[in-house]
Design an enzyme around this catalytic site. Structure first.
Site, PDB file in Angstrom:
ATOM      1  N   ASP A  40       0.823  -1.207   0.000  1.00 22.01           N
ATOM      2  CA  ASP A  40       0.000   0.000   0.000  1.00 22.01           C
ATOM      3  C   ASP A  40       0.860   1.261   0.000  1.00 22.01           C
ATOM      4  O   ASP A  40       0.779   2.099   0.906  1.00 22.01           O
ATOM      5  CB  ASP A  40      -0.931  -0.012   1.211  1.00 22.01           C
ATOM      6  CG  ASP A  40      -1.846  -1.218   1.215  1.00 22.01           C
ATOM      7  OD1 ASP A  40      -2.165  -1.712   0.119  1.00 22.01           O
ATOM      8  OD2 ASP A  40      -2.241  -1.659   2.309  1.00 22.01           O
ATOM      9  N   HIS A  64      -2.965  -1.701  -4.591  1.00 19.96           N
ATOM     10  CA  HIS A  64      -4.053  -0.735  -4.719  1.00 19.96           C
ATOM     11  C   HIS A  64      -3.548   0.261  -5.766  1.00 19.96           C
ATOM     12  O   HIS A  64      -3.033   1.320  -5.442  1.00 19.96           O
ATOM     13  CB  HIS A  64      -4.332  -0.022  -3.404  1.00 19.96           C
ATOM     14  CG  HIS A  64      -5.146  -0.818  -2.442  1.00 19.96           C
ATOM     15  ND1 HIS A  64      -4.657  -1.273  -1.242  1.00 19.96           N
ATOM     16  CD2 HIS A  64      -6.437  -1.244  -2.502  1.00 19.96           C
ATOM     17  CE1 HIS A  64      -5.606  -1.940  -0.604  1.00 19.96           C
ATOM     18  NE2 HIS A  64      -6.689  -1.938  -1.349  1.00 19.96           N
ATOM     19  N   LYS A  95     -11.752  -4.203  -5.103  1.00 19.56           N
ATOM     20  CA  LYS A  95     -13.048  -4.338  -4.428  1.00 19.56           C
ATOM     21  C   LYS A  95     -14.175  -3.768  -5.284  1.00 19.56           C
ATOM     22  O   LYS A  95     -14.872  -2.831  -4.894  1.00 19.56           O
ATOM     23  CB  LYS A  95     -13.033  -3.669  -3.059  1.00 19.56           C
ATOM     24  CG  LYS A  95     -12.063  -4.292  -2.062  1.00 19.56           C
ATOM     25  CD  LYS A  95     -12.197  -3.648  -0.693  1.00 19.56           C
ATOM     26  CE  LYS A  95     -11.214  -4.248   0.300  1.00 19.56           C
ATOM     27  NZ  LYS A  95      -9.820  -3.786   0.054  1.00 19.56           N
ATOM     28  N   ASN A 101     -22.833  -3.698 -15.541  1.00 15.59           N
ATOM     29  CA  ASN A 101     -22.338  -2.980 -16.708  1.00 15.59           C
ATOM     30  C   ASN A 101     -21.142  -2.106 -16.368  1.00 15.59           C
ATOM     31  O   ASN A 101     -20.192  -1.987 -17.153  1.00 15.59           O
ATOM     32  CB  ASN A 101     -23.462  -2.124 -17.296  1.00 15.59           C
ATOM     33  CG  ASN A 101     -23.039  -1.405 -18.553  1.00 15.59           C
ATOM     34  OD1 ASN A 101     -22.682  -2.018 -19.556  1.00 15.59           O
ATOM     35  ND2 ASN A 101     -23.075  -0.081 -18.500  1.00 15.59           N
TER      36      ASN A 101
END
EC number: 4.1.1.23
Length: 274
Positions: A40, A64, A95, A101
């Site tokens: 991170d 991330h 996440k 869509n």
């Protein structure tokens, strides 16, 4: 624990029908590590430096990518090269949590081009079954490359204090994983989930469990994170332990990752009786 968690990684690799999961277990066995480092950091230089120095000791590097302040295509190509050099998988901790869509475009397209470089992604199922279905469908697009080397983890539980990812939410996570098991590798959870909805479980079921919040020294942080040790995480069913600050913020990250590797592997060998 899962019906297969008592088996060595080598056996699970040989018998697993999912090519990416099989590869992951093979990496773990070959490198004698079940460590995932959560890198991170906020600059490309830091990320690539950690990937290169810690790469020999880990099975997975978790990113991330959207917190990097200087992300370029070169960053991603260099990261892929390091994954090949040191034989680890890349897990983008995006996440996903939106309608089908939208997540299809976020995963396979957009500025981050996640599908092109991340072996593993994850999602939360608050939007419902459609998010898992949509991500699985994306890998079947004619222009989607390396589909058999891409997989999804469902965020079934979290280690933060007061998490709402419990009960019915966790049960639905397991249900959707079973329905889309061709793409879903397993879960991010605090324990093995094989006893959730046991009436639906098939004998051959072998989902991977990643557990976050693993730290050898701290009990938690001021923002509600709750830690557990490598030994306690593996004992509760974790196949792969995710550690972040305990490694990359250590005075010597290489020495730290080796300690996590040793403790995680010792716990794994105890679990499978080696």
């Amino acid at each position: 624990m899962s019906s297969k968690s008592h088996l060595p990684y080598a056996i699970r690799a040989t018998n697993h029908p999912n090519p990416l999961t099989s590869k992951l277990f093979s990496i773990a066995e070959e490198k004698k590590t079940n460590v995932t480092v959560s890198a991170d950091v906020t600059t490309s230089a830091e990320l690539l430096d950690l990937a290169d120095r810690l790469g020999p000791y880990i099975a997975v590097l978790k990113t991330h990518i959207d917190i990097l302040t200087d992300l370029t295509p070169s960053t991603l190509s260099s990261l892929q090269s390091l994954a090949t050099k040191h034989n680890f998988l890349i897990f983008e901790d995006r996440k996903f949590i939106d309608i089908g869509n939208t997540v299809q475009k976020q995963y396979h397209g957009g500025a981050l081009r996640i599908s092109e470089w991340a072996h593993i992604i994850n999602c939360a199922i608050l939007p419902g079954e459609g998010i898992v279905e949509a991500l699985a469908q994306t890998t079947k697009s004619p222009d989607f490359k390396d589909a058999n080397q891409r997989g999804l983890l469902i965020l079934a539980e979290m280690t933060s204090k007061g998490s709402l990812a419990t009960g019915e939410y966790t049960a639905r996570s397991v249900e959707y994983a079973r329905k889309y098991k061709g793409f879903v590798m397993g879960f991010v959870s605090t324990r093995a989930l094989s006893e959730v909805l046991p009436e639906q479980k098939e004998e051959s079921e072998d989902f991977v469990v990643f557990t976050t919040g693993v730290n050898l020294s701290d009990k938690g942080d001021k923002l509600g994170q709750q830690y557990q040790t490598p030994g306690s995480a593996v004992g509760r069913g974790a196949d792969f332990i995710i550690a972040g600050r305990g490694i990359y913020k250590a005075d010597d990250p290489v020495e730290a990752v080796q300690r996590y590797r040793e403790e995680g592997w010792k716990a794994y060998e105890k679990r499978v009786g080696l």
